[in-house]
Motif scaffolding. Structure first.
Motif, short mmCIF file in Angstrom:
data_model
loop_
_atom_site.label_atom_id
_atom_site.label_comp_id
_atom_site.label_asym_id
_atom_site.label_seq_id
_atom_site.Cartn_x
_atom_site.Cartn_y
_atom_site.Cartn_z
N HIS A 228 8.19 10.40 1.52
CA HIS A 228 8.72 11.07 0.12
C HIS A 228 7.80 12.86 0.98
O HIS A 228 6.96 12.80 0.74
N HIS A 229 8.93 13.72 0.93
CA HIS A 229 7.48 15.35 1.16
C HIS A 229 7.93 16.75 0.70
O HIS A 229 8.93 16.70 1.11
N GLN A 230 6.91 16.44 -0.13
CA GLN A 230 6.78 18.09 -0.65
C GLN A 230 6.57 19.38 0.10
O GLN A 230 5.90 19.46 0.56
N ALA B 118 0.96 -0.93 -0.17
CA ALA B 118 0.11 -0.13 -0.05
C ALA B 118 0.51 1.06 0.23
O ALA B 118 1.46 1.20 0.51
N PHE B 119 0.36 2.01 -0.21
CA PHE B 119 1.17 3.60 -0.97
C PHE B 119 -0.58 4.74 -0.59
O PHE B 119 -0.83 4.79 -1.48
N TYR B 120 -0.06 5.20 0.24
CA TYR B 120 -0.49 6.78 0.77
C TYR B 120 -0.25 7.89 0.38
O TYR B 120 1.46 8.54 -0.14
N LYS C 61 -2.38 13.43 10.72
CA LYS C 61 -2.88 14.53 10.25
C LYS C 61 -2.89 15.29 11.64
O LYS C 61 -3.40 16.87 11.53
N GLU C 62 -3.16 14.47 12.57
CA GLU C 62 -2.93 15.73 14.05
C GLU C 62 -1.41 15.99 13.77
O GLU C 62 -0.96 17.56 13.97
N ILE D 65 2.66 17.92 0.07
CA ILE D 65 2.65 16.30 0.15
C ILE D 65 3.80 15.32 0.24
O ILE D 65 4.67 15.40 0.07
N VAL D 66 2.51 14.46 1.47
CA VAL D 66 3.59 13.41 2.01
C VAL D 66 3.29 12.22 1.21
O VAL D 66 2.50 11.46 1.18
N SER D 67 4.11 11.47 0.37
CA SER D 67 3.58 10.21 -0.29
C SER D 67 4.63 9.05 1.12
O SER D 67 5.93 9.87 0.82
N TYR D 68 4.13 8.12 1.56
CA TYR D 68 4.16 7.53 2.18
C TYR D 68 3.73 6.12 2.28
O TYR D 68 2.46 5.71 1.50
N GLN D 69 4.91 5.18 2.68
CA GLN D 69 4.87 3.89 2.68
C GLN D 69 4.85 3.32 4.04
O GLN D 69 6.26 3.48 4.40
#
Length: 155
Positions: A96-98, A2-4, A137-138, A113-117
């Motif tokens: 990966h955080h832009q 999963a990738f979020y 989110k917190e 934009i945080v892309s994470y796994q």
């Protein structure tokens, strides 16, 4: 696997130069991170401004009081526009955080934009649903308030 992605935007009552000065200083990371995260930068001789290729090492306590080493690299920078940090060692299989900023009328729009796994495949996907997604989110909600405290509420 999963990738979020987490995408957050915030309008800020300042100039682009003021915001860039604040967010490009690694020393300010602690100010915008909740205390319960136990966030401590352990990199010695931290420079005043980040640069491409910079490695920053932290100790964080993201869950259940478990201290974790997190190492990030600043991989891309365009002054007064964006920077990217990527995890090299830490709790995620991918991070990966832009950080993107752009001038708007009477202020600046900051977008993350945080892309994470998460690690552990299916178990990580379950953990994301039950815990990780809400925790991120917190953390970003806290950061929104911390930035407002620094620069004032956008009006």
């Amino acid at each position: 696997m999963a990738f979020y992605q987490l995408v957050k935007s915030q309008k800020i009552n300042c100039t682009i130069d003021e915001l860039w000065h604040f967010i490009s200083s690694p020393a300010n990371l602690k100010e915008i991170t909740p205390d319960y995260m136990g966030f401590d930068i352990i990199t010695q001789d931290l420079p005043e401004k980040m640069y491409e290729g910079m490695i920053i090492t932290y100790i964080v306590t993201p869950l259940f009081g478990i201290k974790t080493t997190w190492v990030t690299e600043i991989t891309h920078i365009k002054e007064n526009s964006y920077f990217v940090d990527e995890q090299r060692v830490g709790p995620y299989a991918l991070w990966h955080h832009q950080h993107i900023i752009e001038p708007i009328e009477n202020g600046v729009l900051m977008k993350d934009i945080v892309s994470y796994q998460p690690p552990f495949g299916f178990l990580g996907a379950v953990a994301n649903t039950l815990l990780i997604k809400q925790k991120l989110k917190e953390i970003f909600d806290y950061r929104t308030k911390a930035v407002e405290n620094q620069f004032g509420r956008y009006e």
